[in-house]
Write a protein that holds these residues in place. Sequence first.
Motif, mmCIF file in Angstrom:
data_model
loop_
_atom_site.group_PDB
_atom_site.id
_atom_site.type_symbol
_atom_site.label_atom_id
_atom_site.label_comp_id
_atom_site.label_asym_id
_atom_site.label_seq_id
_atom_site.Cartn_x
_atom_site.Cartn_y
_atom_site.Cartn_z
ATOM 1 N N VAL A 174 0.839 -1.201 0.000
ATOM 2 C CA VAL A 174 0.000 0.000 0.000
ATOM 3 C C VAL A 174 0.876 1.255 0.000
ATOM 4 C CG1 VAL A 174 -1.749 1.324 1.239
ATOM 5 C CG2 VAL A 174 -1.911 -1.168 1.143
ATOM 6 N N GLU A 175 0.748 2.053 -1.057
ATOM 7 C CA GLU A 175 1.498 3.313 -1.140
ATOM 8 C C GLU A 175 0.722 4.464 -0.521
ATOM 9 O OE1 GLU A 175 4.006 6.036 -4.278
ATOM 10 O OE2 GLU A 175 2.661 4.525 -5.088
ATOM 11 N N LYS A 176 -0.596 4.473 -0.699
ATOM 12 C CA LYS A 176 -1.415 5.587 -0.213
ATOM 13 C C LYS A 176 -2.723 5.031 0.333
ATOM 14 C CE LYS A 176 -2.471 10.094 -0.307
ATOM 15 N NZ LYS A 176 -1.705 11.247 -0.006
ATOM 16 N N ALA A 177 -3.100 5.480 1.537
ATOM 17 C CA ALA A 177 -4.363 5.047 2.137
ATOM 18 C C ALA A 177 -4.911 6.175 2.996
ATOM 19 C CB ALA A 177 -4.162 3.794 2.978
ATOM 20 N N GLY A 178 -6.218 6.202 3.144
ATOM 21 C CA GLY A 178 -6.852 7.204 3.988
ATOM 22 C C GLY A 178 -8.163 6.667 4.522
ATOM 23 N N GLN A 179 -8.622 7.271 5.590
ATOM 24 C CA GLN A 179 -9.883 6.853 6.210
ATOM 25 C C GLN A 179 -10.905 7.961 5.977
ATOM 26 O OE1 GLN A 179 -9.518 5.752 10.329
ATOM 27 N NE2 GLN A 179 -11.679 5.350 10.547
ATOM 28 N N LYS A 180 -11.463 7.982 4.756
ATOM 29 C CA LYS A 180 -12.456 9.003 4.415
ATOM 30 C C LYS A 180 -13.305 8.503 3.259
ATOM 31 C CE LYS A 180 -9.443 12.316 3.655
ATOM 32 N NZ LYS A 180 -8.989 13.647 3.307
ATOM 33 N N ASN A 181 -14.513 9.041 3.171
ATOM 34 C CA ASN A 181 -15.369 8.733 2.029
ATOM 35 C C ASN A 181 -14.774 9.403 0.797
ATOM 36 O OD1 ASN A 181 -17.621 9.099 4.462
ATOM 37 N ND2 ASN A 181 -17.960 7.345 3.145
ATOM 38 N N ASN A 182 -14.680 8.640 -0.284
ATOM 39 C CA ASN A 182 -14.105 9.202 -1.496
ATOM 40 C C ASN A 182 -14.532 8.413 -2.724
ATOM 41 O OD1 ASN A 182 -11.936 7.227 -0.371
ATOM 42 N ND2 ASN A 182 -11.411 7.447 -2.517
ATOM 43 N N VAL A 183 -14.298 9.031 -3.879
ATOM 44 C CA VAL A 183 -14.486 8.391 -5.177
ATOM 45 C C VAL A 183 -13.223 8.643 -5.998
ATOM 46 C CG1 VAL A 183 -16.991 8.630 -5.198
ATOM 47 C CG2 VAL A 183 -15.592 10.409 -6.217
ATOM 48 N N TYR A 184 -13.069 7.851 -7.048
ATOM 49 C CA TYR A 184 -11.978 8.065 -7.999
ATOM 50 C C TYR A 184 -12.546 8.679 -9.267
ATOM 51 C CZ TYR A 184 -8.842 5.140 -5.247
ATOM 52 O OH TYR A 184 -8.061 4.634 -4.249
ATOM 53 N N LEU A 185 -11.909 9.734 -9.744
ATOM 54 C CA LEU A 185 -12.203 10.304 -11.051
ATOM 55 C C LEU A 185 -11.058 9.862 -11.955
ATOM 56 C CD1 LEU A 185 -13.730 12.152 -13.013
ATOM 57 C CD2 LEU A 185 -12.325 14.039 -12.153
ATOM 58 N N ILE A 186 -11.398 9.078 -12.977
ATOM 59 C CA ILE A 186 -10.385 8.525 -13.877
ATOM 60 C C ILE A 186 -10.646 9.062 -15.285
ATOM 61 C CG2 ILE A 186 -9.400 6.420 -14.849
ATOM 62 C CD1 ILE A 186 -10.386 4.996 -12.266
ATOM 63 N N GLU A 187 -9.639 9.718 -15.849
ATOM 64 C CA GLU A 187 -9.722 10.244 -17.206
ATOM 65 C C GLU A 187 -8.649 9.556 -18.043
ATOM 66 O OE1 GLU A 187 -11.139 14.690 -17.038
ATOM 67 O OE2 GLU A 187 -9.439 14.398 -15.678
ATOM 68 N N LEU A 188 -9.076 8.969 -19.164
ATOM 69 C CA LEU A 188 -8.161 8.227 -20.025
ATOM 70 C C LEU A 188 -8.092 8.854 -21.407
ATOM 71 C CD1 LEU A 188 -9.363 4.625 -19.120
ATOM 72 C CD2 LEU A 188 -7.385 5.851 -18.197
ATOM 73 N N SER A 189 -6.886 8.890 -21.956
ATOM 74 C CA SER A 189 -6.677 9.309 -23.338
ATOM 75 C C SER A 189 -5.601 8.391 -23.909
ATOM 76 C CB SER A 189 -6.221 10.781 -23.400
ATOM 77 O OG SER A 189 -4.893 10.909 -22.952
ATOM 78 N N PRO A 190 -5.361 8.437 -25.206
ATOM 79 C CA PRO A 190 -4.293 7.606 -25.759
ATOM 80 C C PRO A 190 -2.908 7.958 -25.199
ATOM 81 C CG PRO A 190 -5.754 8.327 -27.509
ATOM 82 C CD PRO A 190 -6.154 9.078 -26.269
ATOM 83 N N GLN A 191 -2.745 9.183 -24.691
ATOM 84 C CA GLN A 191 -1.447 9.628 -24.201
ATOM 85 C C GLN A 191 -1.207 9.343 -22.717
ATOM 86 O OE1 GLN A 191 -3.606 11.860 -25.885
ATOM 87 N NE2 GLN A 191 -2.633 11.288 -27.806
ATOM 88 N N LYS A 192 -2.274 9.322 -21.896
ATOM 89 C CA LYS A 192 -2.078 9.156 -20.451
ATOM 90 C C LYS A 192 -3.383 8.791 -19.757
ATOM 91 C CE LYS A 192 -2.905 13.910 -19.028
ATOM 92 N NZ LYS A 192 -2.437 15.051 -18.286
ATOM 93 N N GLY A 193 -3.225 8.341 -18.536
ATOM 94 C CA GLY A 193 -4.342 8.140 -17.624
ATOM 95 C C GLY A 193 -4.149 9.059 -16.434
ATOM 96 N N SER A 194 -5.188 9.767 -16.047
ATOM 97 C CA SER A 194 -5.134 10.681 -14.908
ATOM 98 C C SER A 194 -6.152 10.202 -13.871
ATOM 99 C CB SER A 194 -5.472 12.098 -15.366
ATOM 100 O OG SER A 194 -5.563 12.976 -14.267
ATOM 101 N N ILE A 195 -5.694 9.980 -12.651
ATOM 102 C CA ILE A 195 -6.543 9.454 -11.588
ATOM 103 C C ILE A 195 -6.508 10.421 -10.413
ATOM 104 C CG2 ILE A 195 -6.915 7.509 -10.015
ATOM 105 C CD1 ILE A 195 -5.213 5.884 -12.152
ATOM 106 N N LYS A 196 -7.693 10.779 -9.908
ATOM 107 C CA LYS A 196 -7.803 11.656 -8.735
ATOM 108 C C LYS A 196 -8.722 10.999 -7.721
ATOM 109 C CE LYS A 196 -7.394 15.833 -11.483
ATOM 110 N NZ LYS A 196 -8.076 17.035 -11.956
#
Length: 79
Positions: free
Chosen positions: A37-59
Amino acid sequence: KRTYPIRNNQINPEGVIYLGDGCWGATPRRSDSKWYVEKAGQKNNVYLIELSPQKGSIKAIDIQGEVFDTLEISPNYDS
């Protein structure tokens, strides 16, 4: 949670990054420390994932709209 890149049960830059436990509609649980595990937190959250042919961006975005984790990945067309 977000893992380090994992391959053959080891941290490896060529490995797979796993995302999990978005926890939007449930009570957040405490996350145990694990080697992968590199990153963890104790909070309600969602992932916003944007994909293109050049990159993937995850928030990871919490219930107040705060971005508390980001990751950008590039495709590996050679694999």
